[in-house]
Design a protein around this motif. Structure first.
Motif, PDB file in Angstrom:
ATOM      1  N   THR A 156       0.808  -1.227   0.000  1.00  0.00           N
ATOM      2  CA  THR A 156       0.000   0.000   0.000  1.00  0.00           C
ATOM      3  C   THR A 156       0.841   1.277   0.000  1.00  0.00           C
ATOM      4  O   THR A 156       0.346   2.327  -0.390  1.00  0.00           O
ATOM      5  N   LEU A 157       2.075   1.207   0.426  1.00  0.00           N
ATOM      6  CA  LEU A 157       2.939   2.391   0.438  1.00  0.00           C
ATOM      7  C   LEU A 157       3.409   2.696  -0.973  1.00  0.00           C
ATOM      8  O   LEU A 157       3.897   1.805  -1.676  1.00  0.00           O
ATOM      9  N   LEU A 158       3.256   3.944  -1.388  1.00  0.00           N
ATOM     10  CA  LEU A 158       3.713   4.357  -2.716  1.00  0.00           C
ATOM     11  C   LEU A 158       5.039   5.094  -2.668  1.00  0.00           C
ATOM     12  O   LEU A 158       5.876   4.919  -3.547  1.00  0.00           O
ATOM     13  N   ALA A 159       5.239   5.959  -1.644  1.00  0.00           N
ATOM     14  CA  ALA A 159       6.463   6.758  -1.621  1.00  0.00           C
ATOM     15  C   ALA A 159       6.675   7.411  -0.262  1.00  0.00           C
ATOM     16  O   ALA A 159       5.718   7.741   0.442  1.00  0.00           O
ATOM     17  N   LEU A 160       7.940   7.606   0.061  1.00  0.00           N
ATOM     18  CA  LEU A 160       8.342   8.472   1.154  1.00  0.00           C
ATOM     19  C   LEU A 160       8.394   9.871   0.567  1.00  0.00           C
ATOM     20  O   LEU A 160       9.106  10.105  -0.414  1.00  0.00           O
ATOM     21  N   LEU A 161       7.629  10.789   1.129  1.00  0.00           N
ATOM     22  CA  LEU A 161       7.574  12.142   0.573  1.00  0.00           C
ATOM     23  C   LEU A 161       8.486  13.123   1.295  1.00  0.00           C
ATOM     24  O   LEU A 161       9.051  14.021   0.669  1.00  0.00           O
ATOM     25  N   GLN A 162       8.594  12.960   2.618  1.00  0.00           N
ATOM     26  CA  GLN A 162       9.300  13.983   3.377  1.00  0.00           C
ATOM     27  C   GLN A 162       9.668  13.460   4.752  1.00  0.00           C
ATOM     28  O   GLN A 162       8.941  12.680   5.353  1.00  0.00           O
ATOM     29  N   ASN A 163      10.811  13.912   5.236  1.00  0.00           N
ATOM     30  CA  ASN A 163      11.249  13.613   6.586  1.00  0.00           C
ATOM     31  C   ASN A 163      11.645  14.938   7.221  1.00  0.00           C
ATOM     32  O   ASN A 163      12.514  15.629   6.685  1.00  0.00           O
ATOM     33  N   ASP A 164      11.016  15.306   8.312  1.00  0.00           N
ATOM     34  CA  ASP A 164      11.303  16.574   8.975  1.00  0.00           C
ATOM     35  C   ASP A 164      11.775  16.332  10.400  1.00  0.00           C
ATOM     36  O   ASP A 164      11.369  15.357  11.048  1.00  0.00           O
ATOM     37  N   ALA A 165      12.601  17.240  10.882  1.00  0.00           N
ATOM     38  CA  ALA A 165      13.030  17.270  12.277  1.00  0.00           C
ATOM     39  C   ALA A 165      13.611  15.927  12.724  1.00  0.00           C
ATOM     40  O   ALA A 165      13.330  15.448  13.820  1.00  0.00           O
ATOM     41  N   TRP A 166      14.432  15.319  11.853  1.00  0.00           N
ATOM     42  CA  TRP A 166      15.085  14.054  12.198  1.00  0.00           C
ATOM     43  C   TRP A 166      16.158  14.368  13.219  1.00  0.00           C
ATOM     44  O   TRP A 166      17.093  15.114  12.941  1.00  0.00           O
ATOM     45  N   ARG A 167      16.005  13.814  14.408  1.00  0.00           N
ATOM     46  CA  ARG A 167      16.915  14.112  15.510  1.00  0.00           C
ATOM     47  C   ARG A 167      17.520  12.833  16.063  1.00  0.00           C
ATOM     48  O   ARG A 167      16.819  11.856  16.280  1.00  0.00           O
ATOM     49  N   MET A 168      18.837  12.883  16.312  1.00  0.00           N
ATOM     50  CA  MET A 168      19.539  11.797  16.992  1.00  0.00           C
ATOM     51  C   MET A 168      19.527  12.150  18.478  1.00  0.00           C
ATOM     52  O   MET A 168      20.096  13.158  18.879  1.00  0.00           O
ATOM     53  N   LEU A 169      18.867  11.341  19.280  1.00  0.00           N
ATOM     54  CA  LEU A 169      18.689  11.655  20.700  1.00  0.00           C
ATOM     55  C   LEU A 169      19.622  10.882  21.618  1.00  0.00           C
ATOM     56  O   LEU A 169      20.019  11.387  22.670  1.00  0.00           O
ATOM     57  N   SER A 170      19.943   9.657  21.254  1.00  0.00           N
ATOM     58  CA  SER A 170      20.920   8.867  22.018  1.00  0.00           C
ATOM     59  C   SER A 170      21.547   7.838  21.089  1.00  0.00           C
ATOM     60  O   SER A 170      20.931   7.395  20.123  1.00  0.00           O
ATOM     61  N   ALA A 171      22.778   7.492  21.407  1.00  0.00           N
ATOM     62  CA  ALA A 171      23.525   6.567  20.561  1.00  0.00           C
ATOM     63  C   ALA A 171      22.948   5.161  20.641  1.00  0.00           C
ATOM     64  O   ALA A 171      22.452   4.730  21.677  1.00  0.00           O
ATOM     65  N   VAL A 172      23.028   4.463  19.519  1.00  0.00           N
ATOM     66  CA  VAL A 172      22.672   3.043  19.457  1.00  0.00           C
ATOM     67  C   VAL A 172      23.976   2.279  19.289  1.00  0.00           C
ATOM     68  O   VAL A 172      24.785   2.586  18.412  1.00  0.00           O
ATOM     69  N   LYS A 173      24.182   1.290  20.169  1.00  0.00           N
ATOM     70  CA  LYS A 173      25.415   0.499  20.170  1.00  0.00           C
ATOM     71  C   LYS A 173      25.110  -0.962  19.876  1.00  0.00           C
ATOM     72  O   LYS A 173      23.949  -1.392  19.920  1.00  0.00           O
ATOM     73  N   HIS A 174      26.173  -1.718  19.652  1.00  0.00           N
ATOM     74  CA  HIS A 174      26.075  -3.174  19.511  1.00  0.00           C
ATOM     75  C   HIS A 174      25.308  -3.718  20.719  1.00  0.00           C
ATOM     76  O   HIS A 174      25.605  -3.370  21.856  1.00  0.00           O
ATOM     77  N   GLY A 175      24.289  -4.524  20.443  1.00  0.00           N
ATOM     78  CA  GLY A 175      23.511  -5.130  21.518  1.00  0.00           C
ATOM     79  C   GLY A 175      22.240  -4.382  21.874  1.00  0.00           C
ATOM     80  O   GLY A 175      21.398  -4.916  22.589  1.00  0.00           O
ATOM     81  N   ASP A 176      22.092  -3.150  21.384  1.00  0.00           N
ATOM     82  CA  ASP A 176      20.843  -2.413  21.630  1.00  0.00           C
ATOM     83  C   ASP A 176      19.741  -2.986  20.739  1.00  0.00           C
ATOM     84  O   ASP A 176      19.967  -3.260  19.558  1.00  0.00           O
ATOM     85  N   THR A 177      18.577  -3.141  21.305  1.00  0.00           N
ATOM     86  CA  THR A 177      17.414  -3.620  20.568  1.00  0.00           C
ATOM     87  C   THR A 177      16.476  -2.444  20.369  1.00  0.00           C
ATOM     88  O   THR A 177      16.126  -1.751  21.329  1.00  0.00           O
ATOM     89  N   ILE A 178      16.096  -2.210  19.117  1.00  0.00           N
ATOM     90  CA  ILE A 178      15.253  -1.055  18.803  1.00  0.00           C
ATOM     91  C   ILE A 178      13.923  -1.505  18.225  1.00  0.00           C
ATOM     92  O   ILE A 178      13.791  -2.592  17.689  1.00  0.00           O
ATOM     93  N   ARG A 179      12.955  -0.630  18.369  1.00  0.00           N
ATOM     94  CA  ARG A 179      11.658  -0.782  17.702  1.00  0.00           C
ATOM     95  C   ARG A 179      11.173   0.630  17.405  1.00  0.00           C
ATOM     96  O   ARG A 179      11.671   1.596  17.970  1.00  0.00           O
ATOM     97  N   MET A 180      10.176   0.727  16.533  1.00  0.00           N
ATOM     98  CA  MET A 180       9.660   2.046  16.179  1.00  0.00           C
ATOM     99  C   MET A 180       8.226   2.203  16.638  1.00  0.00           C
ATOM    100  O   MET A 180       7.393   1.330  16.432  1.00  0.00           O
ATOM    101  N   PHE A 181       7.978   3.345  17.252  1.00  0.00           N
ATOM    102  CA  PHE A 181       6.633   3.749  17.634  1.00  0.00           C
ATOM    103  C   PHE A 181       6.218   4.847  16.663  1.00  0.00           C
ATOM    104  O   PHE A 181       6.949   5.827  16.476  1.00  0.00           O
ATOM    105  N   SER A 182       5.062   4.693  16.045  1.00  0.00           N
ATOM    106  CA  SER A 182       4.556   5.678  15.089  1.00  0.00           C
ATOM    107  C   SER A 182       3.164   6.118  15.509  1.00  0.00           C
ATOM    108  O   SER A 182       2.353   5.293  15.936  1.00  0.00           O
ATOM    109  N   LYS A 183       2.916   7.410  15.369  1.00  0.00           N
ATOM    110  CA  LYS A 183       1.594   7.964  15.672  1.00  0.00           C
ATOM    111  C   LYS A 183       1.140   8.788  14.473  1.00  0.00           C
ATOM    112  O   LYS A 183       1.895   9.623  13.968  1.00  0.00           O
TER     113      LYS A 183
END
Length: 165
Positions: free
Chosen positions: A89-116
């Motif tokens: 269903t996704l056609l395209a990424l149109l824009q990314n705004d205010a992309w901020r790096m808040l804390s470092a991700v290191k070997h062994g860190d497990t990430i997931r994404m929360f979207s609203k």
């Protein structure tokens, strides 16, 4: 050669109409490894010492190599796809705004994404619509690693599928 009747597989992703403002989605999780970090350095050509040199990193606040920001972004995008939201269903990424790096991700860190879902709007074309998300990449301890506002173009539900979800 035998002919087969192939039909287009149905999309399992969400159509524009399926998104409601304020709805939240959580992706599956994935652990970042040192191999991921080195492979991304090789792929991108970014061999900055903060990503590849353990001895140098001992002199930094990080203490060890950290993942590239774009690596974390790319893995988070893959996790969103793995959730099924974008599948077919996704056609395209149109824009990314205010992309901020808040804390470092290191070997062994497990990430997931929360979207609203922040907003959605129809386009002038009846087969597509725009959806904007607040996205946060969260580590296993609840710390936010990255955040951004991202706008995508999604398919609208086909008329022949209007009554099915």
């Amino acid at each position: 050669m035998e002919e087969t009747n192939m039909t287009k597989p149905s999309a399992r992703g969400k159509y524009f109409e399926d998104f409601e403002i304020g709805a939240e989605f959580i992706s599956p999780a994935r652990t970042i490894t040192q191999t991921d970090i080195i492979n991304f350095a090789c792929l991108s050509g970014d061999f900055n010492e903060v990503h590849t040199n353990f001895e140098y990193c001992k002199t930094t606040d990080f203490g060890e190599p950290i993942a590239h920001g774009p690596l974390v972004y790319a893995v988070a995008a893959g996790l969103q796809y793995a959730s099924g939201i974008n599948d077919g269903t996704l056609l395209a990424l149109l824009q990314n705004d205010a992309w901020r790096m808040l804390s470092a991700v290191k070997h062994g860190d497990t990430i997931r994404m929360f979207s609203k879902v922040l907003s959605k709007k129809e386009t002038s074309k009846p087969d597509r619509g725009v959806v904007t998300f607040q996205r946060r990449v969260i580590k296993q301890d609840g710390t936010a690693a990255q955040e951004m506002t991202t706008t995508f173009l999604y398919r609208r539900r086909p008329a022949d599928a209007a009554n099915t979800k």
